[in-house]
Design a protein around this motif. Structure first.
Motif, PDB file in Angstrom:
ATOM      1  N   CYS A 241     -47.032  84.509 -42.619  1.00  0.00           N
ATOM      2  CA  CYS A 241     -47.551  83.530 -41.657  1.00  0.00           C
ATOM      3  C   CYS A 241     -47.334  82.118 -42.193  1.00  0.00           C
ATOM      4  O   CYS A 241     -47.206  81.912 -43.409  1.00  0.00           O
ATOM      5  N   ALA A 242     -47.312  81.146 -41.301  1.00  0.00           N
ATOM      6  CA  ALA A 242     -47.108  79.749 -41.692  1.00  0.00           C
ATOM      7  C   ALA A 242     -48.224  79.228 -42.593  1.00  0.00           C
ATOM      8  O   ALA A 242     -48.033  78.254 -43.326  1.00  0.00           O
ATOM      9  N   CYS A 243     -49.393  79.890 -42.551  1.00  0.00           N
ATOM     10  CA  CYS A 243     -50.512  79.429 -43.375  1.00  0.00           C
ATOM     11  C   CYS A 243     -50.360  79.834 -44.837  1.00  0.00           C
ATOM     12  O   CYS A 243     -51.152  79.428 -45.685  1.00  0.00           O
ATOM     13  N   GLY A 244     -49.348  80.656 -45.138  1.00  0.00           N
ATOM     14  CA  GLY A 244     -49.115  81.087 -46.506  1.00  0.00           C
ATOM     15  C   GLY A 244     -49.574  82.503 -46.793  1.00  0.00           C
ATOM     16  O   GLY A 244     -49.280  83.050 -47.854  1.00  0.00           O
ATOM     17  N   ARG A 245     -50.326  83.086 -45.857  1.00  0.00           N
ATOM     18  CA  ARG A 245     -50.778  84.461 -46.024  1.00  0.00           C
ATOM     19  C   ARG A 245     -49.878  85.372 -45.191  1.00  0.00           C
ATOM     20  O   ARG A 245     -48.831  84.963 -44.700  1.00  0.00           O
ATOM     21  N   SER A 246     -50.285  86.593 -45.009  1.00  0.00           N
ATOM     22  CA  SER A 246     -49.496  87.512 -44.185  1.00  0.00           C
ATOM     23  C   SER A 246     -50.442  88.373 -43.357  1.00  0.00           C
ATOM     24  O   SER A 246     -51.615  88.550 -43.698  1.00  0.00           O
ATOM     25  N   GLY A 247     -49.919  88.903 -42.248  1.00  0.00           N
ATOM     26  CA  GLY A 247     -50.697  89.776 -41.394  1.00  0.00           C
ATOM     27  C   GLY A 247     -51.656  89.080 -40.457  1.00  0.00           C
ATOM     28  O   GLY A 247     -52.524  89.726 -39.860  1.00  0.00           O
ATOM     29  N   CYS A 248     -51.531  87.760 -40.299  1.00  0.00           N
ATOM     30  CA  CYS A 248     -52.422  87.021 -39.401  1.00  0.00           C
ATOM     31  C   CYS A 248     -52.150  87.393 -37.941  1.00  0.00           C
ATOM     32  O   CYS A 248     -51.052  87.851 -37.592  1.00  0.00           O
ATOM     33  N   LEU A 249     -53.142  87.175 -37.097  1.00  0.00           N
ATOM     34  CA  LEU A 249     -53.011  87.510 -35.684  1.00  0.00           C
ATOM     35  C   LEU A 249     -51.791  86.850 -35.054  1.00  0.00           C
ATOM     36  O   LEU A 249     -51.087  87.463 -34.249  1.00  0.00           O
ATOM     37  N   GLU A 250     -51.510  85.597 -35.425  1.00  0.00           N
ATOM     38  CA  GLU A 250     -50.394  84.915 -34.767  1.00  0.00           C
ATOM     39  C   GLU A 250     -49.033  85.477 -35.167  1.00  0.00           C
ATOM     40  O   GLU A 250     -48.038  85.209 -34.489  1.00  0.00           O
ATOM     41  N   THR A 251     -48.975  86.289 -36.212  1.00  0.00           N
ATOM     42  CA  THR A 251     -47.692  86.903 -36.564  1.00  0.00           C
ATOM     43  C   THR A 251     -47.306  87.998 -35.576  1.00  0.00           C
ATOM     44  O   THR A 251     -46.144  88.408 -35.521  1.00  0.00           O
ATOM     45  N   VAL A 252     -48.282  88.487 -34.793  1.00  0.00           N
ATOM     46  CA  VAL A 252     -47.970  89.491 -33.775  1.00  0.00           C
ATOM     47  C   VAL A 252     -48.236  88.993 -32.354  1.00  0.00           C
ATOM     48  O   VAL A 252     -47.834  89.645 -31.385  1.00  0.00           O
ATOM     49  N   LEU A 253     -48.911  87.853 -32.227  1.00  0.00           N
ATOM     50  CA  LEU A 253     -49.307  87.391 -30.899  1.00  0.00           C
ATOM     51  C   LEU A 253     -48.723  86.037 -30.518  1.00  0.00           C
ATOM     52  O   LEU A 253     -48.948  85.548 -29.426  1.00  0.00           O
ATOM     53  N   SER A 254     -47.954  85.405 -31.384  1.00  0.00           N
ATOM     54  CA  SER A 254     -47.366  84.105 -31.037  1.00  0.00           C
ATOM     55  C   SER A 254     -46.315  84.270 -29.936  1.00  0.00           C
ATOM     56  O   SER A 254     -45.893  85.383 -29.599  1.00  0.00           O
ATOM     57  N   GLN A 255     -45.895  83.148 -29.400  1.00  0.00           N
ATOM     58  CA  GLN A 255     -44.868  83.166 -28.357  1.00  0.00           C
ATOM     59  C   GLN A 255     -43.591  83.836 -28.849  1.00  0.00           C
ATOM     60  O   GLN A 255     -42.998  84.663 -28.143  1.00  0.00           O
TER      61      GLN A 255
END
Length: 358
Positions: A241-255
């Protein structure tokens, strides 16, 4: 009174006195002040078919003397701006292909765009509203916007100094939630609006007021972890993810993620994958629904993608994970203002900040 005129439309002085509970003398004095400031106008005689007697003069928000500039910085490759009337009517629109640079280098780009936007106004500009991704303080400092690389950027004060007009800056998801509440009054005074763009954000309006949170980070659901390292399922392993972590909601729900799913890049079972994403979203939203007893969950996603499996799975998951009393009046549905929510919400920032209208 301005709030009442915004919501109810033009009324006579006598009707305003009855509606607001103020005396006719007070209403007349207020109207005179607002006429002098150009915020309201007299709009001719009321139409009273079948009634006798002198017809009263209607008073409404002025469409001629003040306008609002609004812009959204979602950084999806397009900078969008508009000039609107005090009642939210779109008068001029600008969509400029531009990817914003990271850090302070973005300020001259944004300033130039906003200066051109303000120049399109046909009359006085009440203020400029900006909706942007990120955690943003009430005084318009973008404290953290990982997808843009902005940190502690005092955007409101910088633009106000350059443009010499009041500037209001808020999180784009929050602004969109305000737009839903202001222009499309929900069934209750509590709503949650999910904005799916470059990232994912939520705006919560409770009792008619926007919830900011202690550190202005309310609604930052895009960076809640939903895929763990040991997770197994149709969504695969956790993605960075752009925040530096992984598996965040936006990694599967972004545009971009949803477009990949719709194109079959994550597997042939598109409906099944959309359903799995909806389950993750519902899992995140279930405690929010139980805590706030939200009645309307509004989702705005990319155009041209069928989100119905995702919405259905989100709704079912929330109901499965909460008490019946918590979800009795719940409705999960698509936004009626869609991708323009953040832009229209930017206008509400000015209406609210300068005139107290929401």
């Amino acid at each position: 009174m301005l709030q009442h005129l915004f919501q109810s439309g033009p009324e006579s002085r006598a009707e305003l006195a009855r509606s607001t509970g103020l005396t006719r003398v007070t209403i007349s004095a207020l109207i005179e002040d607002l006429l002098a400031e150009g915020l309201v106008s007299e709009l001719g005689r009321e139409n009273r078919p079948g009634k006798v007697g002198k017809r009263a003069t209607l008073v409404g928000l002025s469409e001629d003397n003040w306008q609002i500039a609004a812009a959204t910085l979602t950084n999806d490759g397009i900078m969008s701006g508009a000039i609107m009337s005090l009642t939210g009517t779109l008068l001029h629109r600008v969509d400029e292909p531009r990817v914003l640079p990271g850090g302070p280098q973005a300020v001259p780009v944004v300033t130039d765009f906003c200066r051109k936007l303000v120049a399109l106004a046909d009359t006085h500009v009440l203020g400029l509203g900006i909706s942007s991704p990120g955690i943003i303080s009430p005084d318009g400092v973008i404290e953290q916007a990982p997808n843009l690389g902005w940190f502690d950027l005092p955007l409101a004060s910088l633009l106000q100094e350059e443009l010499d007009i009041p500037v209001r800056v808020a999180n784009d998801a929050n602004a969109a939630a305000l737009a839903e509440f202001t222009f499309h009054r929900p069934r209750t005074d509590t709503l949650l609006r999910i904005t799916i763009g470059v990232g994912v954000g939520a705006g919560v309006v409770d009792a008619g007021a926007l919830i900011h949170g202690t550190d202005n980070a309310a609604g930052e659901i895009g960076h809640v972890t939903v895929i763990d390292e040991d997770s197994h399922g149709p969504l695969g392993p956790p993605r960075p993810c752009a925040c530096g972590r992984s598996g965040c909601l936006e990694t599967v729900l972004s545009q971009s993620a949803l477009r990949c799913v719709a194109a079959g890049e994550w597997g042939d079972d598109v409906v099944g994958i959309m359903n799995a994403i909806g389950v993750q979203l519902g899992t995140v939203l279930a405690p929010v629904t139980a805590t706030l007893n939200v009645a309307d969950i509004i989702i705005a996603g990319p155009e041209g993608i069928d989100l119905s499996p995702l919405l259905q799975a989100t709704d079912q998951t929330i109901r499965k994970r909460t008490l019946p009393r918590s979800h009795r009046n719940l409705r999960v549905h698509l936004s009626s203002i869609g991708v323009d929510g953040a832009l229209r919400g930017a206008a509400v920032l000015v209406l609210s900040g300068q005139l107290g209208i929401s």
